[in-house]
Design a protein around this motif. Structure first.
Motif, PDB file in Angstrom:
ATOM      1  N   LYS A  97       3.015  -1.329   6.768  1.00 27.40           N
ATOM      2  CA  LYS A  97       1.953  -0.376   6.457  1.00 27.40           C
ATOM      3  C   LYS A  97       2.505   0.848   5.742  1.00 27.40           C
ATOM      4  O   LYS A  97       1.919   1.326   4.750  1.00 27.40           O
ATOM      5  CB  LYS A  97       1.238   0.031   7.742  1.00 27.40           C
ATOM      6  CG  LYS A  97       0.118   1.042   7.524  1.00 27.40           C
ATOM      7  CD  LYS A  97      -0.532   1.444   8.844  1.00 27.40           C
ATOM      8  CE  LYS A  97      -1.616   2.486   8.619  1.00 27.40           C
ATOM      9  NZ  LYS A  97      -2.259   2.912   9.898  1.00 27.40           N
ATOM     10  N   THR A  98       3.619   1.372   6.226  1.00 30.95           N
ATOM     11  CA  THR A  98       4.231   2.558   5.610  1.00 30.95           C
ATOM     12  C   THR A  98       4.694   2.248   4.200  1.00 30.95           C
ATOM     13  O   THR A  98       4.507   3.057   3.280  1.00 30.95           O
ATOM     14  CB  THR A  98       5.413   3.055   6.465  1.00 30.95           C
ATOM     15  OG1 THR A  98       4.927   3.442   7.754  1.00 30.95           O
ATOM     16  CG2 THR A  98       6.106   4.231   5.819  1.00 30.95           C
ATOM     17  N   GLU A 101       1.930   2.296   1.760  1.00 24.93           N
ATOM     18  CA  GLU A 101       1.465   3.644   1.423  1.00 24.93           C
ATOM     19  C   GLU A 101       2.400   4.320   0.424  1.00 24.93           C
ATOM     20  O   GLU A 101       1.940   5.029  -0.485  1.00 24.93           O
ATOM     21  CB  GLU A 101       1.376   4.491   2.697  1.00 24.93           C
ATOM     22  CG  GLU A 101       0.278   4.049   3.661  1.00 24.93           C
ATOM     23  CD  GLU A 101       0.301   4.831   4.961  1.00 24.93           C
ATOM     24  OE1 GLU A 101       1.223   5.686   5.124  1.00 24.93           O
ATOM     25  OE2 GLU A 101      -0.576   4.608   5.814  1.00 24.93           O
ATOM     26  N   ALA A 244       4.254  12.086   3.073  1.00 21.34           N
ATOM     27  CA  ALA A 244       4.574  10.664   3.170  1.00 21.34           C
ATOM     28  C   ALA A 244       6.065  10.462   3.470  1.00 21.34           C
ATOM     29  O   ALA A 244       6.444   9.609   4.282  1.00 21.34           O
ATOM     30  CB  ALA A 244       4.186   9.960   1.875  1.00 21.34           C
TER      31      ALA A 244
END
Length: 290
Positions: A97-98, A101, A244
């Motif tokens: 998921k990271t 992103e 982020a």
């Protein structure tokens, strides 16, 4: 008895007395002469015995000193062992998921070459979102891990890691050509962490660079993340990139901790490398930035 006879007898007696006296004096002198060497011999023997005793006592004292010195010899130097003995698989420190992103178009991570993944490792991802005539968005991400062993001559592993952490932050603040450089502490990312951001002009375009350096125990994590709008696309927002990058750095720290304690972590990556790595990582540097 005639007077002449008596006179001669008296003279003879007188001579006899003188002879006796001389004989007595001679005998006394001889006795004294004999007594003096005897006293000297006695004194010499006494002096010899005393010297012998002193040598013996000195030898005993010397022996005692040697024994005491041997008993109180300094022990072999020791140092507290480093807390973390291994590293996780570097390309698995961030969740899927990271990665979606930060580098949405990345297919997989590229692991750097190293002779010992238990002490140092790095993995990089790049993403190019092509929008045709509108240009494209480029992202690049790199995670480097460096673990320090405790060393008797250099110190404890976490101390060595702290020194390297400070050097990494300093280097990030001094990149040639960087503009608008800023730094800030990052909470919740190991024992200490700092985020450095700056603008960097390249021939491809204007890049927004984010570097987060974090230390947890004897491991230093350096996360580099940059983005740019190419071929006419807009430049990405630096604040968004910073958030982020910090989130990803915290996840990487959690993965390192999980690899050594089996608790928590942002990924299910299994530990890799030897549980007893060499101390060579103490002198090595992380992989060079792209």
């Amino acid at each position: 008895m005639s007077e002449g006879t008596m006179q001669r007898r008296a003279q003879r007696d007188q001579r006899d007395d003188q002879t006796v006296q001389r004989t007595g004096r001679l005998r006394a002198a001889l006795v004294g002469a004999i007594a003096v060497p005897a006293m000297l011999v006695a004194t010499g023997c006494s002096s010899g015995d005393s010297g012998s005793g002193s040598d013996s006592d000195g030898a005993k004292a010397s022996g005692g000193a040697q024994t005491s010195s041997s008993a109180s010899a300094s022990p072999t130097p020791t140092v507290r062992p480093a807390a973390y003995a291994t590293l996780p698989k570097v390309c698995g420190v961030l969740s899927k998921k990271t990665l979606e992103e930060l580098v949405p178009e990345a297919k997989s991570g590229k692991e750097g070459t190293t002779s010992d993944t238990s002490t140092r490792a790095n993995c990089s991802w790049d993403s190019l979102d092509n929008n045709g005539v509108k240009g494209s968005q480029f992202r690049w991400l790199n995670v480097s891990l460096l673990r320090f062993e405790s060393d008797v001559t250099r110190g404890e592993g976490d101390k060595l890691a702290h020194e390297y952490y400070e050097k990494q932050v300093k280097d990030a603040m001094a990149v040639a050509g960087a503009k608008n450089t800023k730094s800030e502490p990052v909470a919740g990312a190991g024992d200490e962490a700092t985020a450095v951001r700056y603008d960097l002009k390249k021939k491809e375009g204007a890049f927004k660079q984010q570097t987060v350096v974090a230390r947890v125990e004897n491991v230093v994590i350096t996360l580099d993340y940059n983005g740019a709008g190419l071929a006419g696309d807009k430049t990405p927002n630096a604040d968004d990139l910073t958030k982020a990058a910090q989130k990803a750095a915290k996840e990487a720290v959690a993965s390192v901790t999980a690899a050594n304690t089996g608790k928590g972590g942002g990924t299910s990556a299994a530990p890799s490398g030897s549980a007893s790595p060499t101390a060579s990582a103490s002198a090595s540097a992380s992989a060079k930035k792209s």
